[in-house]
Design a protein around this motif. Structure first.
Motif, short mmCIF file in Angstrom:
data_model
loop_
_atom_site.label_atom_id
_atom_site.label_comp_id
_atom_site.label_asym_id
_atom_site.label_seq_id
_atom_site.Cartn_x
_atom_site.Cartn_y
_atom_site.Cartn_z
N VAL A 111 4.19 1.91 13.91
CA VAL A 111 4.85 2.90 13.06
C VAL A 111 5.19 2.20 11.74
N ALA A 112 4.68 2.75 10.66
CA ALA A 112 4.95 2.20 9.33
C ALA A 112 5.93 3.10 8.60
N GLU A 113 6.88 2.49 7.90
CA GLU A 113 7.87 3.26 7.14
C GLU A 113 7.68 3.02 5.65
N PHE A 114 7.73 4.11 4.90
CA PHE A 114 7.52 4.08 3.46
C PHE A 114 8.74 4.66 2.76
N THR A 115 9.06 4.11 1.59
CA THR A 115 10.10 4.67 0.73
C THR A 115 9.48 5.02 -0.61
N TRP A 116 9.69 6.25 -1.06
CA TRP A 116 9.04 6.75 -2.28
C TRP A 116 7.52 6.52 -2.20
N GLY A 117 6.95 6.58 -1.01
CA GLY A 117 5.51 6.45 -0.84
C GLY A 117 4.98 5.05 -0.73
N CYS A 151 0.83 -1.20 0.00
CA CYS A 151 0.00 0.00 0.00
C CYS A 151 0.86 1.25 0.00
N THR A 152 0.22 2.37 -0.24
CA THR A 152 0.89 3.66 -0.25
C THR A 152 0.62 4.42 1.04
N VAL A 153 1.29 5.53 1.20
CA VAL A 153 1.13 6.33 2.42
C VAL A 153 -0.32 6.73 2.64
N ASP A 154 -0.95 7.29 1.61
CA ASP A 154 -2.31 7.78 1.80
C ASP A 154 -3.29 6.65 2.07
N GLU A 155 -3.05 5.47 1.50
CA GLU A 155 -3.95 4.33 1.74
C GLU A 155 -3.87 3.86 3.19
N ALA A 156 -2.67 3.78 3.73
CA ALA A 156 -2.51 3.38 5.13
C ALA A 156 -3.10 4.43 6.06
N ALA A 157 -2.89 5.71 5.73
CA ALA A 157 -3.41 6.78 6.58
C ALA A 157 -4.93 6.76 6.62
N ARG A 158 -5.57 6.49 5.49
CA ARG A 158 -7.04 6.42 5.48
C ARG A 158 -7.55 5.19 6.21
N ALA A 159 -6.87 4.06 6.03
CA ALA A 159 -7.35 2.81 6.63
C ALA A 159 -7.27 2.82 8.15
N PHE A 160 -6.24 3.50 8.67
CA PHE A 160 -6.03 3.48 10.12
C PHE A 160 -6.03 4.90 10.69
N ALA A 161 -6.99 5.68 10.25
CA ALA A 161 -7.13 7.04 10.74
C ALA A 161 -7.56 7.01 12.22
N PRO A 162 -7.12 8.02 12.99
CA PRO A 162 -6.22 9.10 12.59
C PRO A 162 -4.75 8.67 12.67
N ALA A 163 -4.03 8.81 11.58
CA ALA A 163 -2.61 8.50 11.54
C ALA A 163 -1.81 9.79 11.67
N ARG A 164 -0.68 9.71 12.33
CA ARG A 164 0.14 10.89 12.57
C ARG A 164 1.42 10.82 11.73
N PRO A 165 1.62 11.75 10.80
CA PRO A 165 2.86 11.75 10.03
C PRO A 165 4.06 12.01 10.93
N MET A 166 5.16 11.33 10.64
CA MET A 166 6.40 11.50 11.38
C MET A 166 7.53 11.77 10.39
N TRP A 225 9.07 8.26 4.40
CA TRP A 225 8.00 8.82 5.23
C TRP A 225 7.65 7.80 6.30
N ARG A 226 7.13 8.28 7.44
CA ARG A 226 6.65 7.38 8.49
C ARG A 226 5.27 7.83 8.96
N LEU A 227 4.47 6.85 9.35
CA LEU A 227 3.14 7.11 9.92
C LEU A 227 3.03 6.37 11.25
N ALA A 228 2.49 7.04 12.25
CA ALA A 228 2.17 6.41 13.53
C ALA A 228 0.66 6.28 13.63
N PHE A 229 0.20 5.10 14.06
CA PHE A 229 -1.24 4.86 14.16
C PHE A 229 -1.49 3.68 15.10
N THR A 230 -2.74 3.48 15.42
CA THR A 230 -3.17 2.32 16.21
C THR A 230 -4.03 1.44 15.33
N ALA A 231 -3.75 0.12 15.34
CA ALA A 231 -4.48 -0.80 14.47
C ALA A 231 -4.64 -2.16 15.16
#
Length: 208
Positions: free
Chosen positions: A185-191, A145-160, A168-174
């Protein structure tokens, strides 16, 4: 899938879309070397060619006579497959999209600010293509998945802040597979998702 041209190893050879895909892969190799190795072979490139492609890209980006980022992408990737307008808060951006044969369901997106500067550049889901169903941590496998897909699926996600450029990194609860909620915390490269690290389960099950 586009393969490397025969002259790919020559520094004087044109920098092509397959070279650019090697650049994307080079940044992902730290987290998923196996996936990167398979993709590199699919492109018909050697490890040395991947290193050289990354070196040339960095030189193009940092050189004293380097052209603007948007022009550089156009020179390497050609005419965008599609363009669109994106509203980001008060900022209206132009989105340029190019196909990426390694990931047929994704597109490489460059967001241009009104002054022509590149505001963001990463992989996104192709228009009209349905993304993955993300319900639990177990669904978050590398490259799924991409950054925006993970952020929507596990909202509210906090960009880090990312750990390196193009990350990019996202912090969320799932919930995990047993329904227990975890701080992740999920880590993304080139999204594109590379890895997820989660802490211990919370006291109560999901939804309790």
């Amino acid at each position: 899938m586009g393969r490397m041209p025969a002259s790919a190893s020559s520094p004087a050879a044109p920098f092509t879309p397959p070279h650019f895909q090697l650049v994307l892969l080079r940044r992902m190799a730290d987290h998923n070397p196996g996936l990167v190795e398979d993709a590199r072979r699919a492109l018909g490139a050697s490890p040395a060619e991947m290193r050289e492609a990354n070196r040339r890209w960095q030189a193009m980006a940092r050189g004293a006579r380097s052209r603007g980022a948007a022009a550089r992408y156009r020179s390497v990737l050609g005419t965008p497959e599609s363009t669109a307008r994106r509203q980001l808060g008060d900022l209206e951006c132009e989105a340029l999209l190019w196909p990426v044969p390694l990931w047929p369901e994704l597109r490489f997106e460059v967001l241009l600010a009104p002054n022509g500067a590149v505001w963001n550049d990463w992989l996104v889901r192709a228009p009209g293509v349905e993304g993955p169903e993300l319900r639990t941590v177990d669904d978050l496998v590398p490259w799924s998945c991409t950054v925006d897909e993970a952020a929507r699926a596990f909202a509210p996600a906090r960009p880090m802040e990312g750990t390196a450029p193009t990350r990019w990194r996202l912090a969320f609860t799932a919930p995990d597979g047993r329904g227990e909620r975890r701080h992740c915390v999920a880590e993304f490269t080139w999204g594109l998702l590379q890895r997820v690290e989660c802490g211990p389960a919370e006291a109560g099950p999901s939804g309790s």
